[in-house]
Design an enzyme around this catalytic site. Structure first.
Site, short mmCIF file in Angstrom:
data_model
loop_
_atom_site.label_atom_id
_atom_site.label_comp_id
_atom_site.label_asym_id
_atom_site.label_seq_id
_atom_site.Cartn_x
_atom_site.Cartn_y
_atom_site.Cartn_z
N LYS A 23 0.85 -1.20 0.00
CA LYS A 23 0.00 0.00 0.00
C LYS A 23 0.88 1.24 0.00
O LYS A 23 2.06 1.22 0.38
CB LYS A 23 -0.94 0.01 1.21
CG LYS A 23 -0.25 0.02 2.59
CD LYS A 23 0.20 1.37 3.08
CE LYS A 23 0.82 1.30 4.48
NZ LYS A 23 1.49 2.56 4.88
N ASP A 148 -2.57 -1.01 10.55
CA ASP A 148 -2.72 -1.11 9.09
C ASP A 148 -3.33 -2.44 8.65
O ASP A 148 -3.68 -2.59 7.47
CB ASP A 148 -1.36 -0.95 8.40
CG ASP A 148 -0.89 0.49 8.38
OD1 ASP A 148 -1.67 1.38 8.75
OD2 ASP A 148 0.27 0.73 7.99
#
Length: 291
Positions: A23, A148
């Site tokens: 990401k 996350d």
């Protein structure tokens, strides 16, 4: 480096394949610090079509093994094993797994590698062990492993608030990115605890025109501090700035440039790869893990 195998496909040894995508944070704001020490954030997670490979073969011994050349942390402290252990109490039998990891994403880079590995393990073993936990249950378990992890379990690029767990799926234009790793590991705890970190960013909102539409992005509250503390990153930042707007991702060391096409990415990558590890990636809105 894009994923070429399909989720759940098998190799000759009976291991099934599970992708673990990277990401970027296209926006990262720190709004304040909570009494429990965590920080209130706003961030825009952009999933990428590159990442690590995880291969899993269930066993009925209850044992968990991890085979990988990645040895920066002991296997029993790896988030893959921690994720598997969190799921084991939900098993009705002595379920275990043999797991292989092909690590491509550097650690401490801000690409979410460890968190993505944990999320992929949760999603995969939930299926392979027939646990039938729903996505929200997996997100709640993932939150115990890291802020996350939920976005990777969720499987979609997203606008996140809270400590990163309050997610609104977004459709982000699928740009191309050149990601550069300046050969240094950034300690997340060091950045979040540093007295010079900005903790009073003004919050921004998703545009009211429709749910999930994007705010103006391109800011990282960590960037100024990281560049001050790590001269290697600052050197790479200054070099890359001649090619466009450079951003730091997350609290890591990776820097990225945004392009409209792959040709431009490859052209600039060729000028940088002699000095740094470079990754060429395309943004994706839906994770290959949930396809």
């Amino acid at each position: 480096m894009s994923f070429t195998r399909t989720t759940g496909s098998f190799d000759e040894e009976g291991y099934s394949f599970w992708p673990s995508p990277a990401k970027l944070n296209l926006e990262l704001r720190v709004l304040g610090q909570r009494p429990d020490g965590y920080h209130e954030l706003q961030t825009l997670f952009q999933l990428l079509d590159i990442g690590d490979d995880i291969w899993i073969k269930p066993n009925d011994s209850g044992e968990l093994t991890l085979d990988s050349e990645y040895n920066e942390v002991p296997s029993d402290q790896n988030l893959i094993i921690k994720a598997a252990r969190i799921l084991q109490p939900f098993c009705k039998s002595s379920s275990g797994a043999d797991i292989k990891l092909t690590k491509r994403l550097p650690s401490g880079a801000g690409l979410g590698g460890g968190s993505s590995n944990a999320a992929t393990t949760l999603v995969a073993l939930n299926q392979l062990w027939s646990l039938h936990l729903d996505q929200q249950q997996l997100i709640d378990l993932g939150r115990q492993l890291g802020a996350d992890v939920p976005v990777f379990v969720n499987g979609h690029s997203a606008w996140a608030e809270g400590i990163g767990e309050l997610l609104t799926n977004t459709e982000i234009p699928e740009k191309w990115y050149l990601v550069v790793y300046p050969n240094v590991h950034v300690n997340t705890g060091k950045i979040f605890s540093h007295s010079a970190l900005t903790r009073n960013d003004k919050p921004i909102k998703l545009r009211a025109t429709r749910e999930g539409s994007l705010p103006e992005v391109g800011y990282n509250a960590m960037q100024t501090l990281v560049l001050e503390l790590y001269p290697e990153i600052k050197e790479a930042f200054e070099h890359l700035s001649q090619y466009g707007k450079v951003m730091l991702t997350g609290t890591g060391s990776c820097l990225f440039l945004t392009f409209d096409n792959e040709r431009e990415v490859r052209k600039i990558a060729a000028l940088c790869k002699q000095r740094w590890l470079t990754l060429e990636a395309r943004g994706i809105n839906t994770s290959p893990l949930i396809k």
